[in-house]
Design an enzyme around this catalytic site. Structure first.
Site, PDB file in Angstrom:
ATOM      1  N   LYS A   1       0.836  -1.206   0.000  1.00  0.00           N
ATOM      2  CA  LYS A   1       0.000   0.000   0.000  1.00  0.00           C
ATOM      3  C   LYS A   1       0.873   1.259   0.000  1.00  0.00           C
ATOM      4  CE  LYS A   1      -1.478   1.824   3.921  1.00  0.00           C
ATOM      5  NZ  LYS A   1      -1.316   3.249   4.240  1.00  0.00           N
ATOM      6  N   ASN A   2       1.893   1.281   0.858  1.00  0.00           N
ATOM      7  CA  ASN A   2       2.684   2.505   0.992  1.00  0.00           C
ATOM      8  C   ASN A   2       3.620   2.758  -0.187  1.00  0.00           C
ATOM      9  OD1 ASN A   2       1.394   3.071   3.338  1.00  0.00           O
ATOM     10  ND2 ASN A   2       3.137   2.662   4.699  1.00  0.00           N
TER      11      ASN A   2
ATOM     12  N   ARG B   1       1.574  14.393  13.543  1.00  0.00           N
ATOM     13  CA  ARG B   1       1.945  14.168  12.146  1.00  0.00           C
ATOM     14  C   ARG B   1       1.960  15.447  11.301  1.00  0.00           C
ATOM     15  NH1 ARG B   1      -0.465   8.464  10.146  1.00  0.00           N
ATOM     16  NH2 ARG B   1       1.371   8.515   8.842  1.00  0.00           N
TER      17      ARG B   1
ATOM     18  N   ASP C   1       5.049   0.549  12.028  1.00  0.00           N
ATOM     19  CA  ASP C   1       3.827  -0.076  11.501  1.00  0.00           C
ATOM     20  C   ASP C   1       3.682  -1.544  11.925  1.00  0.00           C
ATOM     21  OD1 ASP C   1       3.051   2.266  10.335  1.00  0.00           O
ATOM     22  OD2 ASP C   1       3.501   1.686   8.275  1.00  0.00           O
TER      23      ASP C   1
ATOM     24  N   CYS D   1      -4.259  13.119  14.001  1.00  0.00           N
ATOM     25  CA  CYS D   1      -4.900  11.834  13.736  1.00  0.00           C
ATOM     26  C   CYS D   1      -4.687  10.960  14.959  1.00  0.00           C
ATOM     27  CB  CYS D   1      -4.367  11.183  12.474  1.00  0.00           C
ATOM     28  SG  CYS D   1      -2.769  10.444  12.650  1.00  0.00           S
TER      29      CYS D   1
ATOM     30  N   ARG E   1      -8.364  -0.003   5.012  1.00  0.00           N
ATOM     31  CA  ARG E   1      -7.500   1.006   4.390  1.00  0.00           C
ATOM     32  C   ARG E   1      -6.226   0.364   3.866  1.00  0.00           C
ATOM     33  NH1 ARG E   1      -5.590   5.293   7.998  1.00  0.00           N
ATOM     34  NH2 ARG E   1      -4.350   5.543   6.126  1.00  0.00           N
TER      35      ARG E   1
END
Ligand code: UD1
Length: 417
Positions: free
Chosen positions: A22-23, A122, A305, A117, A397
């Site tokens: 995804k990233n 961030r 992560d 968030c 997501r």
């Protein structure tokens, strides 16, 4: 709203195939804004953030098609708007990635500031500072960054904090800037190198990616290309922990184990047997699970992560483990839900003390962010009874049908609409 129901107690076994990262997919899709030609991408995971990026590109007037088979066709021949609206940025902070490409090619951009968030402040100050060094004028107006330039030029940019999307944003902008840009203290994450490889395929001159100093020689124009995205190291790591926590036996395929060295080394130290192949690895969970401290740092160290998933594993450890989070200031929301399932965790600032050996019991829990949701699924796999995970949209997501992949490994897990 969808929920996930897990009944714990089954050791996972079998093979799981890992989706594209995804990233890496998000910046790659956004990079299509740098050319009027078609960019064809492969191995794009069909996850919510990818679909949000598709909407973002379409909203600007670009053609963007993403298919469930992992292919995407993107063409930003014309764009009607150079804006990333609040409605999209608030659901996906990575939308800030459009800032660099828009300013570089269209000389202007209006991008909503992401704001706070669930995992902390961030900020995006380094993205803005870098663009200003390259000759953009940036103002904050009504919650938006409004940037414009008469033409970007190369610059020496020292990033005081290692930032992944910041490095990517500036690398994309520098690809079309006049002259040489040096990004110092750049992020070394494999996703940054993947973007550099895509940009090279589009005609950019970039060297040093994968190290702390990236040099970019701007070119006048980039062209289309076809590119295959790297596998998702965080999805692979999540399945590695699923094998270890359930004392299962799982072969994790279609991944790059070299991107997971810190995670797999840590997992071996907790007692799991890890066997590494060229594009797969095999994890056999063992009893006892040894409690081991870990600290998150930028790549190649243990990734933030994977911190939440590792915390779920440590709840089953044979002693105590200290988990230190150095990247984000408020990334322990999952701990509160794990405690509701019976875990013994004390939070003190950026450290969590996890005392293992507590049997978990199923509960109704709330996912607070993407990786927090994954840790709750992992805890549910070993909890006694039923765990119901709410706010599954966080999971969607970044994970493509995680419940189907886990069910194929034998887990008692389902999505309930
Ligand atoms: C990316 C990843 C995310 C991962 C994170 C850290 C994507 C789409 N997301 O997020 O999954 O958790 O890297 O590996 O790739 N910072 C500043 N100023 C800035 C930018 C960042 O101070 O302008 C700070 C942040 O507050 C944080 C640290 O830098 O403390 C790292 O953040 P960063 O690497 O930028 O995270 P993201 O790129 O948003």
């Amino acid at each position: 709203m969808d929920k996930i129901r897990v009944v714990g107690g089954i050791p996972l076994s079998g093979r799981v195939e890992i989706s594209g990262a995804k990233n890496a997919a998000l910046p790659a899709m956004v990079a299509s804004l740098l050319t009027a030609d078609t960019v064809n991408l492969e191995n794009i995971p069909y996850v919510r953030d990818v679909l949000t990026t598709r909407s973002l590109l379409q909203d600007m007037g670009a053609e963007a098609e993403v298919r469930e088979d992992g292919t995407a066709t993107l063409k930003a021949g014309e764009v009607q708007s150079c804006e990333a609206p609040y409605e999209l940025v608030k659901t996906m902070r990575a939308a800030i990635l459009v800032l660099g490409p828009l300013v570089a090619r269209f000389k202007k951009a209006r991008v909503s500031l992401p704001g706070g968030c669930a995992i902390g402040a961030r900020p995006v100050n380094l993205h803005i500072m870098g663009l200003e060094r390259m000759g953009a004028k940036c103002d904050i107006v009504h919650g938006y960054v409004e940037a414009s330039t008469s033409g970007l030029h190369g610059a020496y940019i020292l990033l005081e904090t290692v930032t992944v999307t910041g490095t990517e944003n500036l690398m994309m902008a520098a690809a079309l800037a006049e002259g040489e840009t040096v990004l110092d203290n750049a992020a070394c994450e494999p996703e940054v190198s993947d973007l550099a490889a895509l940009l090279r395929g589009m005609g950019a001159h970039i060297e040093g990616d994968g190290t702390r100093t990236i040099r970019i020689h701007g070119v006048k124009k980039l062209h289309g290309c076809r590119y295959r995205i790297i596998p998702d190291r965080i999805e692979a790591g999540t399945f590695a922990i699923a094998a270890a926590i359930t004392r299962g036996d799982v072969e994790v395929c279609d991944c790059n184990p070299r991107h997971l060295t810190a995670v797999l080394t840590q997992l071996s130290q907790t007692g799991a047997k890890v066997t590494i192949g060229p594009d797969s690895f095999h994890v056999q969970g063992r009893d006892p699970i040894t409690s081991k401290n870990v600290t998150t740092y930028p790549y190649p160290a243990f990734p933030t992560d994977m911190q939440a998933q590792y915390m779920a594993l440590m709840t089953q450890g044979d002693g105590s483990a200290v988990i230190t989070e150095t990247i984000f200031e408020n990334r322990f929301m999952h701990a509160l839900e794990l405690i509701r399932m019976g875990a013994d965790i004390t939070i003190d600032g950026r450290q969590a003390l996890v005392r293992g050996g507590q049997p978990l019991t199923g509960a109704r829990v709330l996912a607070s962010d993407l990786r927090a949701s994954a840790s709750l699924v992992l805890a549910g796999l070993v909890a006694n009874g039923e765990t119901w995970i709410d706010r599954v949209y966080h999971l969607d997501r970044g994970y493509h049908k995680i419940e189907e992949k886990m069910a194929r490994l034998g887990a008692n897990i389902e999505r309930v609409h």
